[in-house]
Design an enzyme around this catalytic site. Structure first.
Site, PDB file in Angstrom:
ATOM      1  N   HIS A   1       0.838  -1.195   0.000  1.00 29.04           N
ATOM      2  CA  HIS A   1       0.000   0.000   0.000  1.00 29.04           C
ATOM      3  C   HIS A   1       0.874   1.247   0.000  1.00 29.04           C
ATOM      4  O   HIS A   1       2.029   1.223   0.433  1.00 29.04           O
ATOM      5  CB  HIS A   1      -0.919   0.000   1.209  1.00 29.04           C
ATOM      6  CG  HIS A   1      -2.000  -1.026   1.121  1.00 29.04           C
ATOM      7  ND1 HIS A   1      -3.015  -1.102   2.039  1.00 29.04           N
ATOM      8  CD2 HIS A   1      -2.234  -2.004   0.218  1.00 29.04           C
ATOM      9  CE1 HIS A   1      -3.834  -2.091   1.709  1.00 29.04           C
ATOM     10  NE2 HIS A   1      -3.370  -2.656   0.608  1.00 29.04           N
TER      11      HIS A   1
ATOM     12  N   GLU B   1       0.730   3.883   1.857  1.00 28.10           N
ATOM     13  CA  GLU B   1       1.132   4.265   3.213  1.00 28.10           C
ATOM     14  C   GLU B   1       2.317   3.419   3.672  1.00 28.10           C
ATOM     15  O   GLU B   1       3.250   3.927   4.297  1.00 28.10           O
ATOM     16  CB  GLU B   1      -0.040   4.085   4.189  1.00 28.10           C
ATOM     17  CG  GLU B   1      -1.294   4.830   3.810  1.00 28.10           C
ATOM     18  CD  GLU B   1      -2.249   4.012   2.933  1.00 28.10           C
ATOM     19  OE1 GLU B   1      -3.462   4.258   3.030  1.00 28.10           O
ATOM     20  OE2 GLU B   1      -1.799   3.138   2.171  1.00 28.10           O
TER      21      GLU B   1
ATOM     22  N   CYS C   1      -6.310   1.521   5.048  1.00 32.10           N
ATOM     23  CA  CYS C   1      -6.958   0.294   5.511  1.00 32.10           C
ATOM     24  C   CYS C   1      -6.590   0.090   6.984  1.00 32.10           C
ATOM     25  O   CYS C   1      -5.743   0.799   7.537  1.00 32.10           O
ATOM     26  CB  CYS C   1      -6.517  -0.900   4.669  1.00 32.10           C
ATOM     27  SG  CYS C   1      -4.810  -1.426   4.956  1.00 32.10           S
TER      28      CYS C   1
ATOM     29  N   CYS D   1      -2.733  -0.658   7.490  1.00 36.10           N
ATOM     30  CA  CYS D   1      -1.925   0.566   7.420  1.00 36.10           C
ATOM     31  C   CYS D   1      -2.189   1.462   8.619  1.00 36.10           C
ATOM     32  O   CYS D   1      -1.270   2.090   9.154  1.00 36.10           O
ATOM     33  CB  CYS D   1      -2.187   1.308   6.118  1.00 36.10           C
ATOM     34  SG  CYS D   1      -1.523   0.450   4.675  1.00 36.10           S
TER      35      CYS D   1
END
Length: 165
Positions: A82, A84, A110, A113
């Site tokens: 991801h 992040e 999410c 994260c």
């Protein structure tokens, strides 16, 4: 000092950069960008895609599409990281602490994260669009991290994060 009409707010400025970072994404489903900022200075950026040196989805195809996995489920079944996560990794690789920083992201992080961001000491999160993960809001609320939705290039609207089930 207030920003002039010709000059974007700091939030719009960093979200604009976040949208540009997202254009580097190699994900076939969603382009996500993340920018970590402290004291109005960019610490690190990240976008979603496969780890360095690994074939990305533009080359290998989307594993999640092939397996019929809906968005927001089974995060471990993906070639990519991801945005992040990549921003956190980039800061660590280059020796920058992200404690007391703010995350600007094109999408709501999410829950995976979010847990990483909580432990990294992030103080505030700005995002543009939602993500189907209600646990995120509950975790961030419990950790005392403000979660602020901002319309793309329009300044902050009053918005509440989704409620956990």
């Amino acid at each position: 000092m207030a920003d002039s009409p010709e000059r974007p707010s700091w939030e719009d400025y960093f979200l604009g950069i976040t949208e540009l970072v997202a254009e580097r994404s190699t994900c076939l489903r969603r382009k996500v960008g993340a920018v970590l900022v402290r004291d109005r200075r960019i610490i690190a950026t990240g976008y979603n895609g496969a780890p360095s040196g690994i074939s990305h989805c533009l080359e290998a195809g989307c594993l999640r599409e092939q397996m019929g996995i809906p968005s927001g489920e089974r995060h471990e079944l993906c070639r990519g990281l991801h945005a992040e996560q990549n921003a956190i990794i980039q800061a660590a690789l280059h020796g920058f602490s992200i404690r007391h920083s703010t995350l600007y992201c094109t999408n709501l992080p999410c829950s995976i994260c979010s847990r990483m961001l909580i432990n990294a000491g992030i103080e505030k999160i700005y995002y543009v669009s939602g993500y189907p993960d209600a646990l995120t809001a509950a975790l961030l609320r419990e950790a005392g991290i403000p979660l602020i939705q901002i319309a793309a290039n329009a300044g902050p609207p009053p918005a509440a994060p989704p409620e956990a089930p």
